[in-house]
Each structure stands twice: as C-alpha cells, then as structure tokens.
Design a protein around this motif. Sequence first.
Motif, short mmCIF file in Angstrom:
data_model
loop_
_atom_site.label_atom_id
_atom_site.label_comp_id
_atom_site.label_asym_id
_atom_site.label_seq_id
_atom_site.Cartn_x
_atom_site.Cartn_y
_atom_site.Cartn_z
N ALA A 156 -7.10 -14.39 -2.75
CA ALA A 156 -8.14 -13.41 -2.06
C ALA A 156 -8.45 -13.67 -0.61
O ALA A 156 -8.35 -12.64 -0.22
CB ALA A 156 -9.68 -14.79 -2.30
N SER A 157 -7.01 -13.83 -0.24
CA SER A 157 -6.82 -14.58 1.07
C SER A 157 -6.08 -12.76 1.41
O SER A 157 -6.32 -12.06 2.79
CB SER A 157 -6.37 -15.30 1.69
OG SER A 157 -6.89 -16.27 2.27
N ALA A 158 -5.08 -12.37 0.45
CA ALA A 158 -3.87 -10.90 0.63
C ALA A 158 -4.65 -10.37 0.53
O ALA A 158 -4.61 -8.97 1.18
CB ALA A 158 -3.26 -11.62 -1.07
N ILE A 159 -6.14 -9.97 -0.10
CA ILE A 159 -6.89 -9.23 -0.54
C ILE A 159 -7.29 -8.39 0.46
O ILE A 159 -7.69 -7.37 1.79
CB ILE A 159 -7.99 -8.80 -1.44
CG1 ILE A 159 -7.36 -8.85 -2.58
CG2 ILE A 159 -9.14 -8.14 -1.88
CD1 ILE A 159 -8.30 -9.60 -4.09
N PHE A 160 -8.17 -9.29 1.45
CA PHE A 160 -8.73 -9.23 2.79
C PHE A 160 -7.83 -9.08 3.69
O PHE A 160 -8.12 -8.07 5.01
CB PHE A 160 -10.13 -10.11 3.52
CG PHE A 160 -9.02 -11.66 3.64
CD1 PHE A 160 -8.76 -11.73 5.06
CD2 PHE A 160 -9.43 -12.69 3.78
CE1 PHE A 160 -7.78 -12.14 5.72
CE2 PHE A 160 -9.15 -13.65 4.45
CZ PHE A 160 -8.52 -14.09 5.09
N LEU A 312 0.48 -8.12 -4.29
CA LEU A 312 1.46 -9.11 -5.13
C LEU A 312 1.45 -10.23 -4.18
O LEU A 312 1.55 -11.38 -5.08
CB LEU A 312 2.73 -7.25 -4.92
CG LEU A 312 3.35 -8.10 -6.02
CD1 LEU A 312 3.40 -8.51 -7.89
CD2 LEU A 312 4.77 -7.71 -5.73
N GLY A 313 1.66 -9.82 -3.04
CA GLY A 313 2.46 -11.50 -1.79
C GLY A 313 1.16 -12.54 -2.35
O GLY A 313 1.06 -13.74 -3.28
N GLY A 314 -0.56 -12.08 -2.65
CA GLY A 314 -1.37 -13.60 -3.36
C GLY A 314 -1.15 -13.36 -4.47
O GLY A 314 -0.95 -14.85 -5.38
N ILE A 315 -0.84 -12.48 -5.29
CA ILE A 315 -1.08 -12.54 -6.99
C ILE A 315 -0.13 -13.99 -6.99
O ILE A 315 0.10 -14.65 -8.10
CB ILE A 315 -1.17 -11.40 -7.38
CG1 ILE A 315 -2.41 -10.69 -7.88
CG2 ILE A 315 -0.30 -12.10 -8.85
CD1 ILE A 315 -2.43 -9.53 -7.85
N VAL A 316 1.26 -13.40 -6.68
CA VAL A 316 3.11 -13.81 -7.01
C VAL A 316 2.60 -15.54 -6.15
O VAL A 316 2.76 -16.81 -7.13
CB VAL A 316 3.78 -14.11 -6.38
CG1 VAL A 316 4.79 -14.69 -6.25
CG2 VAL A 316 4.27 -11.93 -7.01
N GLY A 369 3.34 -6.37 4.33
CA GLY A 369 2.63 -6.73 2.87
C GLY A 369 2.47 -8.14 2.44
O GLY A 369 1.60 -9.14 1.79
N LEU A 370 3.64 -8.34 2.03
CA LEU A 370 4.07 -9.11 0.92
C LEU A 370 4.26 -10.49 1.42
O LEU A 370 3.85 -11.99 0.75
CB LEU A 370 5.20 -8.69 -0.16
CG LEU A 370 5.86 -9.87 -0.96
CD1 LEU A 370 5.17 -10.08 -2.37
CD2 LEU A 370 7.63 -9.94 -1.14
N GLY A 371 4.24 -10.86 2.98
CA GLY A 371 4.98 -12.21 3.59
C GLY A 371 3.23 -12.29 3.96
O GLY A 371 3.84 -13.81 4.97
N ALA A 376 -3.83 -17.48 3.68
CA ALA A 376 -4.39 -17.76 2.63
C ALA A 376 -3.90 -19.71 3.40
O ALA A 376 -4.02 -20.80 3.22
CB ALA A 376 -3.27 -17.37 1.55
N VAL A 377 -2.61 -20.03 4.03
CA VAL A 377 -1.32 -21.20 4.39
C VAL A 377 -3.24 -21.83 5.59
O VAL A 377 -3.17 -22.71 5.84
CB VAL A 377 -0.74 -21.03 5.22
CG1 VAL A 377 -0.62 -22.16 6.10
CG2 VAL A 377 0.35 -20.34 4.48
N ASN A 378 -3.46 -21.10 6.11
CA ASN A 378 -4.77 -20.96 6.84
C ASN A 378 -5.62 -22.31 6.47
O ASN A 378 -6.39 -22.64 6.62
CB ASN A 378 -4.93 -20.56 8.53
CG ASN A 378 -6.41 -20.66 9.02
OD1 ASN A 378 -6.58 -21.65 10.17
ND2 ASN A 378 -7.34 -20.62 8.67
N SER A 379 -6.22 -21.15 5.20
CA SER A 379 -7.18 -22.12 4.41
C SER A 379 -6.87 -22.62 4.37
O SER A 379 -7.47 -24.32 3.12
CB SER A 379 -8.09 -21.29 3.40
OG SER A 379 -8.66 -19.29 4.02
N ASP A 380 -5.62 -22.84 3.34
CA ASP A 380 -5.17 -24.59 2.60
C ASP A 380 -5.08 -25.67 3.75
O ASP A 380 -5.04 -26.81 3.83
CB ASP A 380 -3.82 -24.18 2.43
CG ASP A 380 -4.06 -23.24 1.49
OD1 ASP A 380 -4.80 -23.26 0.02
OD2 ASP A 380 -2.63 -22.48 1.85
N THR A 381 -4.88 -25.21 5.26
CA THR A 381 -4.41 -26.83 5.75
C THR A 381 -5.76 -26.76 7.11
O THR A 381 -4.84 -28.21 7.97
CB THR A 381 -3.19 -25.84 6.62
OG1 THR A 381 -3.05 -24.87 7.60
CG2 THR A 381 -1.47 -26.12 6.22
#
Length: 456
Positions: A156-160, A312-316, A369-371, A376-381
Amino acid sequence: MQTKTTTAGATAVPQALRATRVRYLVLAMLFIATTINYADRASISIAGSAMQKDFGIDAVSLGFIFSAFGWSYVIAQLPGGWLLDRFGSRRVYGASIFLWSVFTLLQGTIGFLAGAAAIAAMFALRFLVGFAEAPSFPANSRIVAAWFPANERGTASAIFNSAQYAATVIFAPLMGWLVHAFGWHAVFIVMGVLGIVMAIAWRLFMKDPREHPGVNRAEIEYIEAGGGLVDLDRGERGVAKKQGPDLRHIRQLLRSRMLMGIYLAQYCINALTYFFISWFPVYLVQARGMSILKAGFVASVPAIAGFLGGILGGIVSDALLRRGSSLSVARKVPIVLGMLLSMSMVICNYVDAQAIVVAVMALAFFGKGLGALGWAVNSDTAPKEIAGLSGALMNTFGNLSSITTPIAVGYIVGHTGSFNGALVFVGLHGLVACVCYLFMVGKIERVKLGALPASN
C-alpha cells in the motif's frame, strides 16, 4: 465472530461474513491525490527552461526557485504533523489539496512581471505550495496505518509512493505539450484546476474506517486483527489531541538510533527524487540537446521504470514478510538493492547516445523506486499516539534534500558548465542510504513512547 490468524501476521477473512475491500478504494484516492501532488511539484521543472528565457535568469537563480518549495515544506512538517494528530487526516489532507492547488493555479498569472519581481513572485508562490503540501505524506502514512493490516502496508505504501513516478508518466508529456502549444503559464493553470476538482472529490468520498458507508464489520475486523490502527482518528487516543505539540516527544524520537537511521536514509532517497522532478528535464534539454517537447515525453520513460520498481519493492517486501522473514529483512532487502541500482546514473557521464542515457536513467530510477519504502517503514515504526508527528519528523529530514539538491545542482552546473559533477553528487546519496539501513537502523520495530529514553 471468530477471526483466524495465520503466520507472519496475516489474517483470514471471517467465515460468517465476506469482508468488503473499501481499503483499496481508499488507496486509489491516495494514489490520485499523490499523483497530482507530485505533478504540481514537478510543474516548475517542465516550465523551467521556458521561464529562464522569459525572465532572463541563470542556473543558480533557477535552482533557488526550484528550492522554494522545499524551504516551506520542511518548515511546515512538524506543525502539519501536529495538525494531523489533532484534527485527523481526512480534514487536514482535504484542506491541503485545495490550498496547494490554488497556489499552483496562481503561478500561471505572473507572466506580466519581469526580472527580479517575477523571480520573487514565483519563489513566493512555490513557497506557499510547499507550505500547503506539508501534511500530505504524513497523512498518507497515517491513512495506510489506519486502513491496512501490517502484511499489506508495504504494498500500500509503495503504491501511493509510486504516484511520484506516475505523475511524470501521465503529466510530463501533457505539460511539455502545454508549454510548446500555449506557453509555460498554461501548465500551472491546468494543474491548479485539476487539483481543485480532486479536493472536491476527497471531501465527498473520504471517511475514517469505522465511518465509511461502504465498509462492513468483517473488513474492520480483518484490518484490526492484522495490526491496523482503525481508531487512529477517533476519540482521544492521540497524545497530540490531549496536549498539543510537545517538544519532548520530538527529542525522544531523535534519541532513537533506529529512527535517526531511517530519517537520514530518507533524506538520501529524496535527494534522488528531487533531482528527477527539478533538474532532470533541464538536463535533457541543456546537456542532451532535446527540445522541451521531446524532454517531456522522454522524462516519462525513467518514470515508468521508477513506478514499476516502486510497486515491485512493496510486493517483494510484503511477500518476504508473509513467508516468514523478519520485518527488518523484509524492508531492508528491497531498500538496499534499490539504492545500489540508483547509483548507476553516474554511467551517463561516460556515454553520448541519447537512448543509452535514457536507459541508464531508467535503471537508476527503477532502483530508486524499488528502495523507496521509507513510508512503509514509518507505518511500521511510528508511535501510535503521535503517528502524524513521527511521520512529519521523517518528512522534515527527508525533504531537507528538496532545498539542498536543487541549489547544489544549480551551483555545480553554474560553476562547471556541466552536469557530470551533479550526477555524481546525486548518485552518492544512494550509497549513504545503504550505509544507514545496513549499519545504523538495526531491528525495525514499532516505537513506544514509554520505551524511549526519558527527556531531561
């Protein structure tokens, strides 16, 4: 009602009621809003060469105009984060979209000015755009944290976040054509009107999870069982709602080595972004001899690669998490690989063919983009109580590069007459981001306010 829990934090849909999927429509809204957001940021890069000719300004002056957005964007991050925690993402984000769109539209009205007055007016309006856009990415992160379980947040984070590339793919050709056919003023007017329409749509559609008319109880339970913060904007949970801004919380966040590593890496990742949305079209015109119309279309090729890399980064990352990898491994693997690939842009200094230059830049921005999993890390932390403030602090660090990168590139180009040093300068940021995640961040986990060192 029973909700089954599977490995790696995944949750099964309650059997008694099929869950709705309103969260994907919410994500689509975030994607569209962020696409317009980045298109408005990048509009100055497409119009930049034509403005240089009209106003008679040099590369250094253009670099300062490019940086105007960054000054206010950084200054307003912490107030914007507090506003999100105080009033909620939906209301603050909606106002943000409307205001930045109005200021974008007004940029198309300064054509009657000349010289220093024109530069000052454009700088002021770009400054106001940055101020209005400040809450946008912390709001994206908060909304994803509220609407998505942990094992879907990376995607989700990778998409936005990939909307920044979609903005170039969709709008760079359009803006290049507008400049060619109608002049640079038309770019700002058209983008401003589109943003105002988006603000109206946001007002009509967006709701908090428990208040959305399309969501059912099964989807809420699925999100909540997977770690989604469905009540993030409800009641009086947030510290900011009770107390207002508290500098002690900021000091506590800054004392976390993990968070500081994330923040510094975000600065480096964003440096790559801001080269792309400010100087890259100018590079194509001035260093590679393309017309502005051709540059607008060509700029979309690396953007497509960046978009694909971002998705792809988010999916992986989420796939690694579902298969049993730790959160740290799942987030760091795409980030480090992507940042190493982003450094390939330096190869452009050693090739002449336009097609190879575009291909190498596409590889570099695929890696970027991959990195680009910082959100996402912010949503996790982020601590639950100050999720908006935490995201704003990360965005403050990250977007210092929106000031430094355009100015540094302007000085390098202005004093050397070449973009070679600029590409080396930008590419090295990918290496520093790798170092941050490999040697500074450590274990990625949610921060608890009570677990941080007490302030003095």
